[in-house]
Design a protein around this motif. Structure first.
Motif, mmCIF file in Angstrom:
data_model
loop_
_atom_site.group_PDB
_atom_site.id
_atom_site.type_symbol
_atom_site.label_atom_id
_atom_site.label_comp_id
_atom_site.label_asym_id
_atom_site.label_seq_id
_atom_site.Cartn_x
_atom_site.Cartn_y
_atom_site.Cartn_z
ATOM 1 N N ALA A 1 26.651 4.501 -18.453
ATOM 2 C CA ALA A 1 27.934 3.790 -18.534
ATOM 3 C C ALA A 1 28.783 4.200 -19.739
ATOM 4 C CB ALA A 1 27.671 2.293 -18.576
ATOM 5 N N CYS A 2 28.127 4.509 -20.877
ATOM 6 C CA CYS A 2 28.893 4.742 -22.110
ATOM 7 C C CYS A 2 28.827 6.213 -22.534
ATOM 8 C CB CYS A 2 28.333 3.842 -23.215
ATOM 9 S SG CYS A 2 29.099 4.096 -24.794
ATOM 10 N N LEU A 3 29.991 6.812 -22.693
ATOM 11 C CA LEU A 3 30.078 8.226 -23.062
ATOM 12 C C LEU A 3 29.582 8.445 -24.499
ATOM 13 C CD1 LEU A 3 31.147 11.068 -22.150
ATOM 14 C CD2 LEU A 3 33.260 10.470 -23.324
ATOM 15 N N CYS A 4 29.961 7.502 -25.362
ATOM 16 C CA CYS A 4 29.556 7.586 -26.770
ATOM 17 C C CYS A 4 28.024 7.555 -26.892
ATOM 18 C CB CYS A 4 30.197 6.422 -27.500
ATOM 19 S SG CYS A 4 30.023 6.498 -29.247
ATOM 20 N N CYS A 5 27.410 6.621 -26.152
ATOM 21 C CA CYS A 5 25.943 6.488 -26.183
ATOM 22 C C CYS A 5 25.283 7.747 -25.626
ATOM 23 C CB CYS A 5 25.503 5.268 -25.377
ATOM 24 S SG CYS A 5 25.917 3.729 -26.180
ATOM 25 N N SER A 6 25.882 8.288 -24.598
ATOM 26 C CA SER A 6 25.276 9.477 -23.992
ATOM 27 C C SER A 6 25.359 10.667 -24.963
ATOM 28 C CB SER A 6 25.931 9.757 -22.636
ATOM 29 O OG SER A 6 26.694 10.905 -22.655
ATOM 30 N N GLU A 7 26.416 10.722 -25.762
ATOM 31 C CA GLU A 7 26.534 11.791 -26.774
ATOM 32 C C GLU A 7 25.471 11.627 -27.858
ATOM 33 O OE1 GLU A 7 30.359 12.356 -28.537
ATOM 34 O OE2 GLU A 7 31.233 13.162 -26.697
ATOM 35 N N ILE A 8 25.289 10.378 -28.252
ATOM 36 C CA ILE A 8 24.257 10.104 -29.273
ATOM 37 C C ILE A 8 22.888 10.530 -28.749
ATOM 38 C CG2 ILE A 8 23.011 8.233 -30.452
ATOM 39 C CD1 ILE A 8 25.732 6.837 -30.781
ATOM 40 N N TYR A 9 22.635 10.149 -27.523
ATOM 41 C CA TYR A 9 21.342 10.461 -26.908
ATOM 42 C C TYR A 9 21.104 11.971 -26.878
ATOM 43 C CZ TYR A 9 17.889 11.248 -23.272
ATOM 44 O OH TYR A 9 16.789 11.697 -22.582
ATOM 45 N N SER A 10 22.088 12.719 -26.373
ATOM 46 C CA SER A 10 21.887 14.168 -26.275
ATOM 47 C C SER A 10 21.804 14.802 -27.670
ATOM 48 C CB SER A 10 22.975 14.825 -25.431
ATOM 49 O OG SER A 10 24.234 14.479 -25.946
ATOM 50 N N GLY A 11 22.542 14.229 -28.633
ATOM 51 C CA GLY A 11 22.492 14.742 -29.994
ATOM 52 C C GLY A 11 21.114 14.566 -30.607
ATOM 53 N N VAL A 12 20.544 13.376 -30.455
ATOM 54 C CA VAL A 12 19.214 13.104 -31.027
ATOM 55 C C VAL A 12 18.162 13.964 -30.335
ATOM 56 C CG1 VAL A 12 17.418 11.339 -31.321
ATOM 57 C CG2 VAL A 12 19.781 10.773 -31.791
ATOM 58 N N LYS A 13 18.309 14.089 -29.033
ATOM 59 C CA LYS A 13 17.336 14.882 -28.272
ATOM 60 C C LYS A 13 17.358 16.346 -28.739
ATOM 61 C CE LYS A 13 15.808 15.490 -23.544
ATOM 62 N NZ LYS A 13 16.205 15.424 -22.140
ATOM 63 N N SER A 14 18.554 16.888 -28.902
ATOM 64 C CA SER A 14 18.689 18.278 -29.367
ATOM 65 C C SER A 14 18.129 18.431 -30.779
ATOM 66 C CB SER A 14 20.157 18.699 -29.403
ATOM 67 O OG SER A 14 20.741 18.500 -28.169
ATOM 68 N N LEU A 15 18.402 17.417 -31.600
ATOM 69 C CA LEU A 15 17.932 17.470 -32.988
ATOM 70 C C LEU A 15 16.407 17.533 -33.045
ATOM 71 C CD1 LEU A 15 18.574 17.051 -36.098
ATOM 72 C CD2 LEU A 15 18.127 14.658 -35.646
ATOM 73 N N ILE A 16 15.747 16.659 -32.281
ATOM 74 C CA ILE A 16 14.279 16.639 -32.293
ATOM 75 C C ILE A 16 13.743 17.985 -31.792
ATOM 76 C CG2 ILE A 16 12.226 15.531 -31.290
ATOM 77 C CD1 ILE A 16 13.857 12.910 -31.225
ATOM 78 N N PHE A 17 14.363 18.479 -30.741
ATOM 79 C CA PHE A 17 13.943 19.750 -30.160
ATOM 80 C C PHE A 17 14.116 20.880 -31.186
ATOM 81 C CE2 PHE A 17 15.083 23.587 -27.648
ATOM 82 C CZ PHE A 17 13.907 23.727 -26.938
ATOM 83 N N SER A 18 15.272 20.911 -31.825
ATOM 84 C CA SER A 18 15.553 21.985 -32.791
ATOM 85 C C SER A 18 14.655 21.876 -34.025
ATOM 86 C CB SER A 18 17.007 21.918 -33.259
ATOM 87 O OG SER A 18 17.866 21.886 -32.167
ATOM 88 N N SER A 19 14.381 20.639 -34.473
ATOM 89 C CA SER A 19 13.562 20.455 -35.685
ATOM 90 C C SER A 19 12.150 21.008 -35.485
ATOM 91 C CB SER A 19 13.451 18.976 -36.030
ATOM 92 O OG SER A 19 14.709 18.425 -36.132
ATOM 93 N N LYS A 20 11.657 20.843 -34.289
ATOM 94 C CA LYS A 20 10.288 21.323 -34.024
ATOM 95 C C LYS A 20 10.236 22.844 -34.004
ATOM 96 C CE LYS A 20 8.149 17.341 -31.993
ATOM 97 N NZ LYS A 20 9.116 16.278 -32.166
ATOM 98 N N LYS A 21 11.398 23.450 -33.763
ATOM 99 C CA LYS A 21 11.426 24.909 -33.666
ATOM 100 C C LYS A 21 11.922 25.575 -34.948
ATOM 101 C CE LYS A 21 12.553 26.901 -29.783
ATOM 102 N NZ LYS A 21 13.415 27.262 -28.643
ATOM 103 N N LEU A 22 12.046 24.779 -36.013
ATOM 104 C CA LEU A 22 12.521 25.373 -37.272
ATOM 105 C C LEU A 22 11.508 26.406 -37.766
ATOM 106 C CD1 LEU A 22 13.815 22.293 -39.311
ATOM 107 C CD2 LEU A 22 15.170 24.091 -38.265
ATOM 108 N N ASN A 23 12.023 27.456 -38.384
ATOM 109 C CA ASN A 23 11.124 28.510 -38.883
ATOM 110 C C ASN A 23 10.172 27.960 -39.929
ATOM 111 O OD1 ASN A 23 12.135 30.588 -37.338
ATOM 112 N ND2 ASN A 23 13.790 31.006 -38.790
#
Lengths: 174, 193
Positions: free
Chosen positions: A32-54
């Motif tokens: 329902a909420c675009l703002c919430c969906s952005e937060i969700y995808s942002g956090v998801k990407s962050l966790i994914f990227s953090s695990k792949k840090l060199n």
């Protein structure tokens, strides 16, 4: 679910720790909420990227340098004898408490030692004592005179032993 | 080929407490890279991280008797490293503040670098440099919690023991750190576009 609750539960949702009910309302808000969906995808990407840090690794001479430094450094935090623990107590504290207990004991013994202390032994003057000594007793006619002369302590001791004008012992206790 | 007996961290630590320096060496080898990666995220510089790591192992060497086998060795060593890192950060913050107050406005350096060519979509992978920068901008308690969880991949319970903070607080700190980080990263990417 509102945006604030959504923010609070993003991590729980991503780590699959939400109950079925909360999960459904979370997903409803996500759609329902675009703002919430952005937060969700942002956090998801962050966790994914953090695990792949060199990953970085230590330099090849790290161990060698470490041991050289250890040898150079004199133990700055060496536990001194008086700071060591013996059965949960430190010697300096044991010594301290021993000395203070001795002092307390000494003070107590001195306070209650009757041999050396000067105690004024005041014997109450009762009628028998006065009569035995044959000392002349003061003659007073009324209580107010007595009260003005003798203090309370003396009064307690002698007020029962006054003689009246006829020479009889009179108890003036009110 | 002779089988090498693998001792647990606790066993090695007990051996070291009894004077076995080889056990110490083994512990150093086991934890040096893990801890380096942990400390590195605090400072963003490998040299600085190595210095703190060295201090951590020196502290381990001299404070070996303070370790009690009732707690996990990993928790203990991470706590030492985290505390040393926090202390160093505090020192730097103080130094930085005094230096900034001495500088004029025109002399201030702003260390914000952007990569030239980027994918601006929010749900793609974030750039490592940006993530490191954003992590370093977080407040220390949030930074510690985030690094331990999302980079070191420790459990909430372990993080709670290392930071000596209740489990609920740790969960909330990690969530808040993630929200803050994604906000910062989103802003960086938006500004670039």
């Amino acid at each position: 679910m509102n945006c604030y609750t959504f923010k609070d539960r993003v991590s729980d949702y991503l780590e699959k720790k939400l109950s079925i009910y909360d999960k459904k309302s979370f997903e409803k808000q996500l759609k329902a909420c675009l703002c919430c969906s952005e937060i969700y995808s942002g956090v998801k990407s962050l966790i994914f990227s953090s695990k792949k840090l060199n990953k970085v690794s230590v330099s090849s001479d790290f161990n060698k340098n470490l041991f050289v430094k250890i040898k150079k450094t004199k133990n700055p935090n060496q536990v001194k004898f008086y700071n060591k623990n013996f059965f949960g107590y430190k010697p300096k504290y044991i010594f301290g408490s021993f000395v203070s207990s001795l002092m307390i004991l000494f003070i107590i013994l001195n306070l209650f030692d009757n041999k050396n202390s000067e105690v004024i032994n005041i014997q109450p003057k009762n009628e028998n004592n006065i009569l035995k000594n044959n000392q002349p007793l003061p003659v007073f006619s009324n209580q107010s005179v007595i009260d003005s002369i003798v203090d309370s302590t003396q009064k307690n001791n002698i007020k029962n032993n006054f003689l009246n004008s006829k020479g009889q012992t009179v108890d003036y206790t009110p | 080929m002779a089988n090498k007996i693998k001792f647990s961290d606790k066993e090695l630590m007990l051996k070291f407490q009894n004077g076995d320096e080889l056990a110490y060496n083994e512990l150093v080898n086991r934890y040096k890279n893990k801890l380096l990666n942990f400390i590195y995220r605090y400072f963003g510089s490998k040299d600085d991280a190595e210095d703190i790591l060295q201090e951590t192992f020196i502290k381990l060497y001299y404070k070996k008797d303070y370790y009690k086998p009732i707690s996990e060795f990993s928790t203990w060593i991470y706590t030492i490293a985290a505390n040393l890192s926090k202390t160093e950060l505090r020192k730097r913050k103080r130094r930085k503040t005094s230096q900034l107050s001495e500088m004029g406005v025109e002399n201030k350096e702003f260390d914000i670098r952007y990569e030239d060519d980027t994918d601006l979509e929010i749900n793609t992978e974030y750039n490592e440099h940006e993530i490191n920068k954003a992590i370093q901008d977080l407040e220390t308690p949030f930074r510690t919690a985030f690094i331990l969880r999302d980079i070191q991949e420790l459990s909430y319970e372990e993080i709670s023991k290392i930071t000596e903070v209740p489990l609920g607080t740790i969960k909330s700190r990690i969530n808040r750190a993630r929200i803050q980080l994604q906000g910062k990263l989103k802003e960086i990417y938006k500004n670039r576009s």
